[in-house]
Design a protein around this motif. Sequence first.
Motif, mmCIF file in Angstrom:
data_model
loop_
_atom_site.group_PDB
_atom_site.id
_atom_site.type_symbol
_atom_site.label_atom_id
_atom_site.label_comp_id
_atom_site.label_asym_id
_atom_site.label_seq_id
_atom_site.Cartn_x
_atom_site.Cartn_y
_atom_site.Cartn_z
ATOM 1 N N ARG A 134 0.847 -1.196 0.000
ATOM 2 C CA ARG A 134 0.000 0.000 0.000
ATOM 3 C C ARG A 134 0.881 1.245 0.000
ATOM 4 O O ARG A 134 1.922 1.278 0.666
ATOM 5 N N VAL A 135 0.484 2.261 -0.778
ATOM 6 C CA VAL A 135 1.227 3.524 -0.841
ATOM 7 C C VAL A 135 0.284 4.694 -0.580
ATOM 8 O O VAL A 135 -0.939 4.572 -0.682
ATOM 9 N N THR A 136 0.882 5.833 -0.254
ATOM 10 C CA THR A 136 0.126 7.049 0.056
ATOM 11 C C THR A 136 -0.358 7.697 -1.242
ATOM 12 O O THR A 136 0.442 8.222 -2.027
ATOM 13 N N HIS A 137 -1.656 7.613 -1.503
ATOM 14 C CA HIS A 137 -2.226 8.286 -2.690
ATOM 15 C C HIS A 137 -3.733 8.397 -2.465
ATOM 16 O O HIS A 137 -4.166 9.320 -1.786
ATOM 17 N N THR A 138 -4.545 7.455 -2.980
ATOM 18 C CA THR A 138 -5.931 7.356 -2.509
ATOM 19 C C THR A 138 -5.897 6.517 -1.226
ATOM 20 O O THR A 138 -4.837 6.028 -0.822
ATOM 21 N N ALA A 139 -7.075 6.297 -0.632
ATOM 22 C CA ALA A 139 -7.121 5.514 0.609
ATOM 23 C C ALA A 139 -6.737 4.057 0.380
ATOM 24 O O ALA A 139 -6.400 3.347 1.323
ATOM 25 N N ASP A 140 -6.781 3.598 -0.873
ATOM 26 C CA ASP A 140 -6.487 2.193 -1.149
ATOM 27 C C ASP A 140 -5.684 2.095 -2.456
ATOM 28 O O ASP A 140 -6.207 1.692 -3.493
ATOM 29 N N SER A 141 -4.405 2.489 -2.373
ATOM 30 C CA SER A 141 -3.519 2.519 -3.547
ATOM 31 C C SER A 141 -2.327 1.596 -3.316
ATOM 32 O O SER A 141 -1.837 1.483 -2.181
ATOM 33 N N TYR A 142 -1.833 0.993 -4.396
ATOM 34 C CA TYR A 142 -0.764 -0.004 -4.273
ATOM 35 C C TYR A 142 0.361 0.248 -5.270
ATOM 36 O O TYR A 142 0.137 0.754 -6.366
ATOM 37 N N ALA A 143 1.563 -0.155 -4.851
ATOM 38 C CA ALA A 143 2.698 -0.316 -5.746
ATOM 39 C C ALA A 143 2.936 -1.819 -5.870
ATOM 40 O O ALA A 143 2.504 -2.593 -5.010
ATOM 41 N N PHE A 144 3.635 -2.208 -6.935
ATOM 42 C CA PHE A 144 3.851 -3.637 -7.179
ATOM 43 C C PHE A 144 5.321 -3.931 -7.450
ATOM 44 O O PHE A 144 6.029 -3.118 -8.047
ATOM 45 N N ARG A 145 5.768 -5.115 -7.031
ATOM 46 C CA ARG A 145 7.053 -5.649 -7.495
ATOM 47 C C ARG A 145 6.758 -6.942 -8.241
ATOM 48 O O ARG A 145 6.094 -7.833 -7.695
ATOM 49 N N VAL A 146 7.246 -7.046 -9.464
ATOM 50 C CA VAL A 146 7.062 -8.250 -10.271
ATOM 51 C C VAL A 146 8.432 -8.864 -10.506
ATOM 52 O O VAL A 146 9.390 -8.158 -10.855
ATOM 53 N N SER A 147 8.529 -10.167 -10.300
ATOM 54 C CA SER A 147 9.830 -10.835 -10.442
ATOM 55 C C SER A 147 9.617 -12.283 -10.863
ATOM 56 O O SER A 147 8.519 -12.824 -10.753
ATOM 57 N N VAL A 148 10.704 -12.873 -11.348
ATOM 58 C CA VAL A 148 10.703 -14.309 -11.629
ATOM 59 C C VAL A 148 11.248 -14.990 -10.383
ATOM 60 O O VAL A 148 12.381 -14.716 -9.985
ATOM 61 N N PRO A 149 10.463 -15.850 -9.726
ATOM 62 C CA PRO A 149 10.952 -16.490 -8.496
ATOM 63 C C PRO A 149 12.194 -17.332 -8.773
ATOM 64 O O PRO A 149 12.311 -17.934 -9.843
#
Length: 256
Positions: A134-149
């Motif tokens: 969760r990140v500070t923007h709207t009350a319910d905003s997200y950042a993502f990390r995508v990776s190959v396990p």
Amino acid sequence: MRLSVIGAGPAYTDRPGAVGSSYLITAGPTAILLDLGQGTFANLAGTLEPSSLSAIAISHLHPDHFIDLVPLRHYLRYEFEPPRRLPVLAPAALPDRLDALLGEPGFSADALDVTALADGQVHEIGGLRLEARRVTHTADSYAFRVSVPAAAGETAAPGLVYSGDCGRAADLRSLIQPGDVLLAEVSFGLGPIPAGAFHLDAKDVGALAAQSGVRRVLLTHLLSGRDRPATEAATIKAGGGIPARLVDPGDRFELG
Ligand SMILES: [Zn+2]
Ligand SMILES: [Zn+2]
């Protein structure tokens, strides 16, 4: 893992052909789409057949990040017999928001299988792993990390961290691992950021890059009328020389 930029615009633009936010990450047969903002559906459909996506992750419920789920839903519902469906990871309010927009209960559920995002959640999607913070923007905003396990005994390959829209660079620190590529919004370019606007500028992004040890920075979501070369230069300066450049629809990056 490869990043294809489908759309890289902010909430509005005066550049013909520019559209909202949308980024495609592929690894072998797995394809995850991050956001589907205004005007991006046609670019997506020109890049891959949309129903072949493994999943869509929506960072937050501003139209420049999710509104082209409407044409996607129509496409899935009416382009195929039987209709097709897609999994969507999104803020919990997404189905109600789409149904209210169309004035049609069940509009979203007809084609989209929505799972509510939560802070710290990890999703294994085909050959990729997606982590949400969760990140500070709207009350319910997200950042993502995508990776190959990583396979057992192997070191993990670098990942891609996408900021979504984010009003506090420090929110992204826990997602970033050294060597990652950072795809960061830089809405206000050289700044300053007006009070009450929860976004980043070049100084914020460059400082974050330096603190977290990313190998390169891809900048996006710059508002109309801001100076592109100066924004790139200010990010590189604040980042102590870490490469940084603005991205545009059609750009592709091999992420290793
Ligand atoms: Zn935005
Ligand atoms: Zn936003």
